[in-house]
Design an enzyme around this catalytic site. Structure first.
Site, PDB file in Angstrom:
ATOM      1  N   ASP A   1     -19.829  32.013 -12.750  1.00 37.64           N
ATOM      2  CA  ASP A   1     -19.749  30.877 -13.656  1.00 37.64           C
ATOM      3  C   ASP A   1     -21.099  30.664 -14.341  1.00 37.64           C
ATOM      4  O   ASP A   1     -21.986  30.018 -13.788  1.00 37.64           O
ATOM      5  CB  ASP A   1     -19.335  29.614 -12.876  1.00 37.64           C
ATOM      6  CG  ASP A   1     -19.251  28.385 -13.772  1.00 37.64           C
ATOM      7  OD1 ASP A   1     -19.268  28.556 -15.013  1.00 37.64           O
ATOM      8  OD2 ASP A   1     -19.157  27.258 -13.225  1.00 37.64           O
TER       9      ASP A   1
ATOM     10  N   LYS B   1     -25.277  27.139 -18.354  1.00 34.51           N
ATOM     11  CA  LYS B   1     -26.021  26.482 -17.280  1.00 34.51           C
ATOM     12  C   LYS B   1     -27.507  26.799 -17.410  1.00 34.51           C
ATOM     13  O   LYS B   1     -27.871  27.831 -17.983  1.00 34.51           O
ATOM     14  CB  LYS B   1     -25.533  27.013 -15.918  1.00 34.51           C
ATOM     15  CG  LYS B   1     -24.180  26.482 -15.480  1.00 34.51           C
ATOM     16  CD  LYS B   1     -23.833  26.992 -14.092  1.00 34.51           C
ATOM     17  CE  LYS B   1     -22.463  26.502 -13.653  1.00 34.51           C
ATOM     18  NZ  LYS B   1     -22.390  25.037 -13.472  1.00 34.51           N
TER      19      LYS B   1
ATOM     20  N   ASP C   1     -18.752  30.907  -6.888  1.00 35.05           N
ATOM     21  CA  ASP C   1     -17.751  30.018  -7.477  1.00 35.05           C
ATOM     22  C   ASP C   1     -16.316  30.511  -7.235  1.00 35.05           C
ATOM     23  O   ASP C   1     -15.367  29.959  -7.770  1.00 35.05           O
ATOM     24  CB  ASP C   1     -18.026  29.855  -8.980  1.00 35.05           C
ATOM     25  CG  ASP C   1     -17.637  28.492  -9.519  1.00 35.05           C
ATOM     26  OD1 ASP C   1     -17.426  27.574  -8.699  1.00 35.05           O
ATOM     27  OD2 ASP C   1     -17.535  28.346 -10.752  1.00 35.05           O
TER      28      ASP C   1
ATOM     29  N   GLU D   1     -14.805  24.616 -16.175  1.00 31.72           N
ATOM     30  CA  GLU D   1     -13.805  25.674 -16.323  1.00 31.72           C
ATOM     31  C   GLU D   1     -12.852  25.751 -15.136  1.00 31.72           C
ATOM     32  O   GLU D   1     -11.719  26.219 -15.284  1.00 31.72           O
ATOM     33  CB  GLU D   1     -14.492  27.031 -16.526  1.00 31.72           C
ATOM     34  CG  GLU D   1     -14.919  27.772 -15.229  1.00 31.72           C
ATOM     35  CD  GLU D   1     -15.958  27.047 -14.412  1.00 31.72           C
ATOM     36  OE1 GLU D   1     -16.644  26.159 -14.979  1.00 31.72           O
ATOM     37  OE2 GLU D   1     -16.094  27.320 -13.206  1.00 31.72           O
TER      38      GLU D   1
ATOM     39  N   ARG E   1     -11.165  23.494 -13.435  1.00 29.80           N
ATOM     40  CA  ARG E   1      -9.925  22.733 -13.622  1.00 29.80           C
ATOM     41  C   ARG E   1      -9.025  23.385 -14.662  1.00 29.80           C
ATOM     42  O   ARG E   1      -7.805  23.268 -14.595  1.00 29.80           O
ATOM     43  CB  ARG E   1     -10.275  21.278 -13.982  1.00 29.80           C
ATOM     44  CG  ARG E   1     -11.009  21.127 -15.277  1.00 29.80           C
ATOM     45  CD  ARG E   1     -11.730  19.789 -15.404  1.00 29.80           C
ATOM     46  NE  ARG E   1     -12.985  19.759 -14.651  1.00 29.80           N
ATOM     47  CZ  ARG E   1     -13.783  18.710 -14.583  1.00 29.80           C
ATOM     48  NH1 ARG E   1     -13.463  17.575 -15.187  1.00 29.80           N
ATOM     49  NH2 ARG E   1     -14.905  18.750 -13.887  1.00 29.80           N
TER      50      ARG E   1
HETATM   51  N1  BES Z   1     -18.792  25.659 -10.384  1.00 23.00           N
HETATM   52  C1  BES Z   1     -19.298  24.472 -10.966  1.00 23.00           C
HETATM   53  C2  BES Z   1     -19.550  23.372  -9.940  1.00 23.00           C
HETATM   54  C3  BES Z   1     -20.739  23.583  -9.045  1.00 23.00           C
HETATM   55  C4  BES Z   1     -22.020  23.381  -9.511  1.00 23.00           C
HETATM   56  C5  BES Z   1     -20.546  23.915  -7.723  1.00 23.00           C
HETATM   57  C6  BES Z   1     -23.093  23.548  -8.651  1.00 23.00           C
HETATM   58  C7  BES Z   1     -21.617  24.072  -6.869  1.00 23.00           C
HETATM   59  C8  BES Z   1     -22.903  23.899  -7.339  1.00 23.00           C
HETATM   60  C9  BES Z   1     -18.313  23.938 -11.977  1.00 23.00           C
HETATM   61  O1  BES Z   1     -17.611  24.876 -12.691  1.00 23.00           O
HETATM   62  C10 BES Z   1     -19.107  23.134 -12.970  1.00 23.00           C
HETATM   63  O2  BES Z   1     -19.908  23.712 -13.642  1.00 23.00           O
HETATM   64  N2  BES Z   1     -18.857  21.837 -13.003  1.00 23.00           N
HETATM   65  C11 BES Z   1     -19.568  20.979 -13.884  1.00 23.00           C
HETATM   66  C12 BES Z   1     -18.604  19.969 -14.428  1.00 23.00           C
HETATM   67  C13 BES Z   1     -19.169  19.138 -15.548  1.00 23.00           C
HETATM   68  C14 BES Z   1     -19.418  19.985 -16.760  1.00 23.00           C
HETATM   69  C15 BES Z   1     -18.206  18.031 -15.851  1.00 23.00           C
HETATM   70  C16 BES Z   1     -20.685  20.302 -13.086  1.00 23.00           C
HETATM   71  O3  BES Z   1     -20.483  19.961 -11.929  1.00 23.00           O
HETATM   72  O4  BES Z   1     -21.780  20.153 -13.642  1.00 23.00           O
HETATM   73 ZN    ZN Z   2     -17.346  26.664 -11.797  1.00 21.81          ZN
HETATM   74 MN    MN Z   3     -18.658  25.540 -14.385  1.00 22.02          MN
END
Ligand code: BES
Ligand code: ZN
Ligand code: MN
Length: 496
Positions: free
Chosen positions: A270, A277, A288, A349, A351
């Site tokens: 991811d 990111k 992920d 992504e 969800r």
């Molecule tokens: N895989 C990530 C969530 C994540 C981040 C898990 C860090 C473990 C450590 C997920 O896909 C994500 O990026 N979520 C975003 C959602 C936001 C854009 C609403 C997040 O948590 O920042």
């Molecule tokens: Zn993710």
């Molecule tokens: Mn993500």
């Protein structure tokens, strides 16, 4: 990972490493007293001289007292009463210290300790799990030599069968603990594999292999199949990646009636996509797919235990990448359910792939319950840290049962509410919903998003495992959670 040969026996053999508890209080456990007597008070003397410590987790090796006795490993248990947390810490210290010796067999008397709110069977589950788990090493070709040098040699383990314990239940408990650890090992290895080796297609190959060895039915959908089904949301995430997506389904038949469905997020890397990111720690986004890896680990454990249930495991798997043809913030996509989604952030992504997987799972398998597992939100780590998975859902009794299974297995969860006020944060001017709900309550709004894809009030629970699926820092690696929780939940279903 070799499978330990675990048995019950009254006493250690001469070749066993004999593992006994030592308390930091005045009152010593029975096994300690017995050894102390046969060693003519040597243990209490050494305790007085500070050569042995009862401090929780401390370990001391003592050579055999005569040619007819065993080498001793004394493990500090600290204060009484012993909580489940402390019992597990004691076992971890014992297993570690035993692995550091060259003994190939051990007899562990720690299971006779009294543990707060824990049955004899559960004590055996934890002990078997922790000892089997101590054999785990991440191995691949590049670490061949290092792995060989640290290869564990313990192959034989026995526990005393305490008075009044049903032998059959004890054997079952050992099997549960051991097979859970072996399932966790699969989950950990899949999680740890680098994203250039583990990507949707190779994950699907892993699922096929698992299906073959355990006589499971395996179905793999490719991009064209998903296009036919109208999975516009899942495909939108996949479109910017050089590797193609897969939707994997495994079916285990051990019982009657509608199956329980497990759905696991399988994002093999991811990057965030166009909503890229930050660079620091981005390597950890190979983890992920730990929800997906949990599904495979649980399927293996359930098949090995032969649980009398029907179970399906579904894994949507993609890589989330930025590219000229990647999904953009502002794009509107149509999910398989027909609901439209405005993609406001391409990094939300998980969800987007889960919603189509949930729709497909419900229509394809008509499950009586669905549990999804996903490393879904960084916000969950802010809320609960790395100790506890987030639990949400639409059904009180399912969530209560999961909470109980979490406490029993010490793979714990905590509930968060999916109230309408939170759901309203998903409003979009251009589609049925946006894919993000703003900064506040990010874990909950992700749960609310998924809830919109559950049909006919099918009992559904969502586990956000972002904080629990892997460990960062010096011990970086997949944890194997929440395999213990899900296995315990499924075992509970067979006895309820
Ligand atoms: N895989 C990530 C969530 C994540 C981040 C898990 C860090 C473990 C450590 C997920 O896909 C994500 O990026 N979520 C975003 C959602 C936001 C854009 C609403 C997040 O948590 O920042
Ligand atoms: Zn993710
Ligand atoms: Mn993500």
């Amino acid at each position: 990972m070799n499978k330990l040969n675990i048995e019950f026996s009254e006493k250690p053999t001469i070749d066993d490493l004999f593992i006994i508890p030592v308390s930091s209080t005045e009152q010593q456990p029975k096994a300690f007293e017995e050894q102390n007597t046969s060693r003519k008070g040597q243990l209490t003397a050494l305790l007085k001289e500070g050569m042995i410590s009862g401090k929780k987790g401390s370990t001391t090796l003592l050579p055999r007292a005569s040619v007819r006795s065993a080498n001793l490993l004394l493990v500090g248990i600290g204060d009484t009463p012993i909580t489940l947390r402390n019992y597990r810490e004691i076992l971890e210290a014992a297993a570690q210290a035993a692995q550091n010796t060259k003994h190939t067999s051990a007899h562990c008397a720690l299971t006779s300790l009294d543990v707060v709110d824990t049955t004899t069977e559960q004590k055996l589950v934890h002990a078997s799990l922790i000892f089997q788990n101590s054999l785990y090493r991440y191995t691949d070709l590049s670490r061949g030599k290092a792995a060989k040098e640290s290869a564990p040699v313990l192959s034989q383990l026995s526990f005393p069968l305490d008075q009044g314990v049903d032998n059959q239940l004890a054997v079952k408990a050992v099997a549960q603990g051991q097979e859970t650890a072996i399932g966790m090992a699969l989950t950990r290895t899949l999680g740890n594999l680098p994203p250039n080796i583990l990507y949707p297609e190779s994950l699907a190959e892993q699922a096929k292999t698992l299906a073959k060895t355990h006589k499971l039915k395996c179905t793999i959908l490719k991009r064209a199949d998903m296009e036919k089904l109208g999975m516009g949301s899942l495909l939108a995430v996949a479109q910017g990646a050089a590797v193609s997506p897969r939707l994997i389904a495994l079916e285990y038949k051990g019982g009657k009636g509608a199956p329980i469905a497990l759905v696991g997020k399988g994002v093999t890397f991811d990057s965030g996509g166009i909503s890229l990111k930050p660079g620091a720690g981005m390597d950890e986004m190979k983890f992920d797919m730990c929800g997906a890896a949990t599904v495979l680990g649980v399927m293996q454990t359930v098949a090995e235990l032969g649980l009398p249930i029907n179970l399906v495991g579904v894994i949507p798997s993609v890589e989330n990448m930025p590219a000229g043809n990647a999904v953009r913030p502002g794009d509107v996509v149509t999910s398989m359910s027909g609901q439209t989604i405005e993609v406001l952030n391409t990094d939300a992504e998980g969800r987007l792939i889960l919603c189509d997987a949930l729709t497909w799972t419900q229509r394809e398998f008509k499950p009586k319950q669905i549990i999804d597992m996903a490393t879904l939100t960084g916000a969950c780590i802010i809320a609960l840290g790395n100790h506890t998975s987030g639990l949400m859902g639409n059904n009180d009794s399912l969530q209560k049962a999961l909470k109980t299974a979490g406490d029993t297995s010490y793979d714990r969860v905590w509930r968060l509410p999916l109230w309408d006020e939170y759901d309203e944060q998903l409003k979009s001017n251009f589609a049925d919903m946006g894919n993000i709900g703003g900064r506040e309550a990010g874990t909950i709004t992700a749960g609310c998003f998924l809830k919109r894809f559950i049909e006919n009030d099918t009992p559904w629970a969502h586990l956000d495992i972002a904080g629990t699926a892997w460990v960062s820092g010096a011990k970086k690696g997949a944890s194997g959670r929440p395999v213990p929780l899900i296995v315990q939940y499924l075992v509970d279903q067979t006895t309820a």
